[in-house]
Design an enzyme around this catalytic site. Structure first.
Site, PDB file in Angstrom:
ATOM      1  N   CYS A  19       0.917  -1.329  -0.093  1.00 30.42           N
ATOM      2  CA  CYS A  19      -0.123  -0.078   0.048  1.00 30.42           C
ATOM      3  C   CYS A  19       0.693   1.048  -0.059  1.00 30.42           C
ATOM      4  CB  CYS A  19      -0.718  -0.064   1.321  1.00 30.42           C
ATOM      5  SG  CYS A  19      -2.245  -1.253   1.197  1.00 30.42           S
TER       6      CYS A  19
HETATM    7  N1  LIG Z   1      -3.626  -5.852   1.071  1.00 27.85           N
HETATM    8  C1  LIG Z   1      -3.403  -4.990   1.785  1.00 27.85           C
HETATM    9  O1  LIG Z   1      -2.695  -4.670   2.755  1.00 27.85           O
HETATM   10  C2  LIG Z   1      -4.644  -3.688   1.285  1.00 27.85           C
HETATM   11  C3  LIG Z   1      -4.714  -2.410   2.400  1.00 27.85           C
HETATM   12  C4  LIG Z   1      -5.383  -1.529   1.929  1.00 27.85           C
HETATM   13  C5  LIG Z   1      -6.138  -1.536   0.742  1.00 27.85           C
HETATM   14  N2  LIG Z   1      -6.106  -2.741   0.119  1.00 27.85           N
HETATM   15  C6  LIG Z   1      -6.675  -2.739  -1.327  1.00 27.85           C
HETATM   16  O2  LIG Z   1      -7.774  -3.697  -1.194  1.00 27.85           O
HETATM   17  C7  LIG Z   1      -8.014  -4.097  -2.464  1.00 27.85           C
HETATM   18  C8  LIG Z   1      -8.153  -5.619  -2.324  1.00 27.85           C
HETATM   19  O3  LIG Z   1      -6.853  -5.896  -1.987  1.00 27.85           O
HETATM   20  P1  LIG Z   1      -6.557  -7.557  -1.412  1.00 27.85           P
HETATM   21  O4  LIG Z   1      -5.057  -7.381  -0.927  1.00 27.85           O
HETATM   22  O5  LIG Z   1      -7.640  -7.940  -0.544  1.00 27.85           O
HETATM   23  O6  LIG Z   1      -6.321  -8.185  -2.809  1.00 27.85           O
HETATM   24  P2  LIG Z   1      -6.424  -9.747  -3.047  1.00 27.85           P
HETATM   25  O7  LIG Z   1      -5.655 -10.042  -4.370  1.00 27.85           O
HETATM   26  O8  LIG Z   1      -5.941 -10.613  -1.861  1.00 27.85           O
HETATM   27  O9  LIG Z   1      -7.820 -10.438  -3.035  1.00 27.85           O
HETATM   28  C9  LIG Z   1      -8.783  -9.951  -4.154  1.00 27.85           C
HETATM   29  C10 LIG Z   1      -9.830 -11.243  -4.496  1.00 27.85           C
HETATM   30  O10 LIG Z   1     -11.018 -10.548  -5.328  1.00 27.85           O
HETATM   31  C11 LIG Z   1     -10.999 -11.762  -6.412  1.00 27.85           C
HETATM   32  N3  LIG Z   1     -11.658 -10.999  -7.440  1.00 27.85           N
HETATM   33  C12 LIG Z   1     -11.240 -10.408  -8.531  1.00 27.85           C
HETATM   34  N4  LIG Z   1     -12.046  -9.852  -9.094  1.00 27.85           N
HETATM   35  C13 LIG Z   1     -13.301 -10.395  -8.866  1.00 27.85           C
HETATM   36  C14 LIG Z   1     -14.566 -10.054  -9.511  1.00 27.85           C
HETATM   37  N5  LIG Z   1     -14.714  -9.560 -10.541  1.00 27.85           N
HETATM   38  N6  LIG Z   1     -15.552 -10.851  -8.758  1.00 27.85           N
HETATM   39  C15 LIG Z   1     -15.315 -11.524  -7.755  1.00 27.85           C
HETATM   40  N7  LIG Z   1     -13.892 -11.750  -6.986  1.00 27.85           N
HETATM   41  C16 LIG Z   1     -12.938 -10.951  -7.694  1.00 27.85           C
HETATM   42  C17 LIG Z   1      -9.686 -12.285  -6.323  1.00 27.85           C
HETATM   43  O11 LIG Z   1      -9.999 -13.714  -7.092  1.00 27.85           O
HETATM   44  C18 LIG Z   1      -9.199 -12.512  -5.118  1.00 27.85           C
HETATM   45  O12 LIG Z   1      -9.630 -13.423  -4.323  1.00 27.85           O
HETATM   46  C19 LIG Z   1      -7.282  -3.385  -3.571  1.00 27.85           C
HETATM   47  O13 LIG Z   1      -7.678  -2.484  -4.049  1.00 27.85           O
HETATM   48  C20 LIG Z   1      -6.070  -3.389  -2.300  1.00 27.85           C
HETATM   49  O14 LIG Z   1      -5.265  -1.950  -3.210  1.00 27.85           O
HETATM   50  C21 LIG Z   1      -5.223  -3.699   0.352  1.00 27.85           C
END
Ligand SMILES: NC(=O)c1ccc[n+]([C@@H]2O[C@H](COP(=O)([O-])OP(=O)(O)OC[C@H]3O[C@@H](n4cnc5c(N)ncnc54)[C@H](O)[C@@H]3O)[C@@H](O)[C@H]2O)c1
Length: 445
Positions: free
Chosen positions: A270
């Site tokens: 992030c």
């Molecule tokens: N990981 C972090 O530390 C963090 C912190 C703050 C914000 N974020 C934000 O949160 C968001 C998600 O991050 P994450 O780390 O959980 O991602 P991730 O990759 O761990 O999980 C995303 C999930 O979404 C699923 N997915 C993708 N497209 C889809 C769709 N159209 N329909 C249904 N499922 C779908 C994927 O299969 C996956 O399981 C991002 O925008 C990220 O920038 C992440």
């Protein structure tokens, strides 16, 4: 009756969010495009590694289920959270494709629904996205009007991997960008069902919330970089100690102690990318973010700073051991990790590199291939190396025994030990190694 919520994307954030709602009595439906994630949740198994997630899921009483049917998820709940990836593009801005695809599918569910529904975007998006392409995708797919027939909110998560559940349950505050007051009010009430301590909500327009999210991580990045700048200054100032300086600095209520410990650069999924996105956005709107640019530049120089210290101590005939590959302790995530970047930079300089990490070796192996070798333990890594760098402050590295460093290197010199986070007893290790704690100045003459 508990809160009825659906969560789209059961990844590192989405699954913990779904489990937090379910643990607080919610009726929760998760959706993921990966069948593996859906099956795992339906079997009560965490599809992702996160502290406390499996324990939380073990306590649930059948009120969290997963599906790939968006219409089912939307029509059987009142609020839908979208937590899908928003990868960074080449220019540093975030790509909305996954969010837009998810919203088109959610729109199909909204079309079928007669009662009020709120869609909440949790994924980090660029300013202008929620009120632009996201609203458009929902309206086109549902045939309904946002702010009238359904509500839309942007509510990004302020969570860190390893403490995602605690951060969801006890946030400092709730950031809510809203299409209209009813949408924001509804979302706030749903959050109050999940959160432990009735957090205050800051409600505003989409664009202000989108900018606040980027600004938060840009500010934290800058604060970390300020601590690192102080560490570097201390290294050149006889008698200086960065920990003494930053502890006192943090006592000032305008500053605060968090994220000021001078060491090496920040990484993770992030901070780096949100700060870079802020710079890219500034350029795209004809403005500048000079401070954020400087932070990014200073952070990128941290690895070269370490390489220079190593070059000043030993040439490339010496093996360097890198202790710590995850971007922080208690996670296997290596996105923008300083330890991995250091290992790669040393390899390019011609140093043999051996690395050890308690959790992140598999992910690193997939990324760096043959350029780094991996040790089975911290002890083996130290044994095989002439220079050792503690790059991630895993607790276990504070337990490293001095006896491991008593063996001399091929030229009879003591091993070099670079302690980036000052985890070890300086007196003990300075007696047996060429001990280099970052952020500590030379002795007074
Ligand atoms: N990981 C972090 O530390 C963090 C912190 C703050 C914000 N974020 C934000 O949160 C968001 C998600 O991050 P994450 O780390 O959980 O991602 P991730 O990759 O761990 O999980 C995303 C999930 O979404 C699923 N997915 C993708 N497209 C889809 C769709 N159209 N329909 C249904 N499922 C779908 C994927 O299969 C996956 O399981 C991002 O925008 C990220 O920038 C992440």
């Amino acid at each position: 009756m508990g809160a009825k919520v659906s969560v789209i994307g059961l990844g590192k954030l989405g699954c913990p969010l779904a489990a937090c709602f379910a643990a607080n009595g919610g009726e929760v439906v998760g959706v993921d495009m990966e069948q593996r994630a859906v099956d795992a949740v339906n079997q009560g198994k965490a599809p992702t590694v996160e502290t406390g997630l499996q324990d939380l899921m073990n306590q649930l009483t059948g009120n969290l289920r997963a599906t790939q049917d968006f219409v089912d998820a939307v029509t059987s709940t009142d609020v839908t959270f979208v937590v899908v990836p928003t990868p960074s593009g080449e220019d540093g801005t975030f790509i909305n494709d996954y969010v837009v695809a998810a919203c088109r599918s959610i729109g199909q569910g909204l079309k079928e629904k007669s009662s009020y529904h709120v869609v909440t975007i949790v994924s980090t998006v660029m300013p202008g996205s929620t009120g632009g392409v996201i609203r458009q995708a929902l309206e086109e797919a549902s045939g309904k009007t946002c702010g009238v027939d359904f509500g839309l909110c942007y509510s990004p998560a302020f969570v860190a991997l390893g403490s995602v559940i605690r951060n969801f349950l006890r946030p400092d505050y709730l950031l809510i960008g809203e299409s209209d007051p009813k949408a924001g009010e509804t979302l706030e009430q749903f959050y109050q069902c999940m959160c432990d301590d009735e957090p205050r909500a800051e409600r505003m327009s989409f664009v202000n919330a989108e900018l606040t999210k980027l600004a938060t991580n840009a500010f934290v990045s800058t604060k970390i970089t300020f601590g690192n700048m102080m560490a570097q200054l201390c290294e050149h100032l006889p008698g200086a100690d960065v920990d003494i300086v930053t502890s006192a600095l943090g006592m000032d209520s305008r500053i605060g102690v968090k994220y000021l410990k001078g060491g090496i650069g920040y990484g993770g999924p992030c901070l780096d990318r949100d700060n870079v996105a802020l710079v890219a956005m500034a350029g795209n709107i004809g403005s500048e973010a000079i401070l954020a640019e400087a932070t990014d530049r200073a952070n990128r120089l941290e690895v070269s700073r370490l390489v220079d210290i190593i070059k000043s101590k030993r040439d490339t005939s010496n093996t360097v051991g890198v202790l710590g590959l995850s971007y922080k302790p208690d996670t296997n995530v290596i996105d923008a990790s300083q330890g991995v970047l250091l290992a790669q930079a040393l390899g390019k300089e011609g140093y043999p590199v051996v690395a050890y990490d308690p959790a992140a070796m598999e992910t690193t192996k997939q990324m760096v291939g043959e350029s780094v070798t991996f040790a089975a333990s911290a002890e083996r890594c130290i044994e095989e190396s002439a220079v050792i760098v503690i790059s991630t402050p895993w607790n276990c590295f504070a337990e490293i025994r001095p006896g491991l460093f008593t063996g001399k290197t091929a030229d009879g010199a003591p091993k070099v030990l670079i302690d980036c986070w000052r985890m070890l007893n300086a007196e003990t290790f300075a007696a047996i190694t060429d001990y280099v704690p970052l952020g500590i100045g030379p002795e007074h003459q």
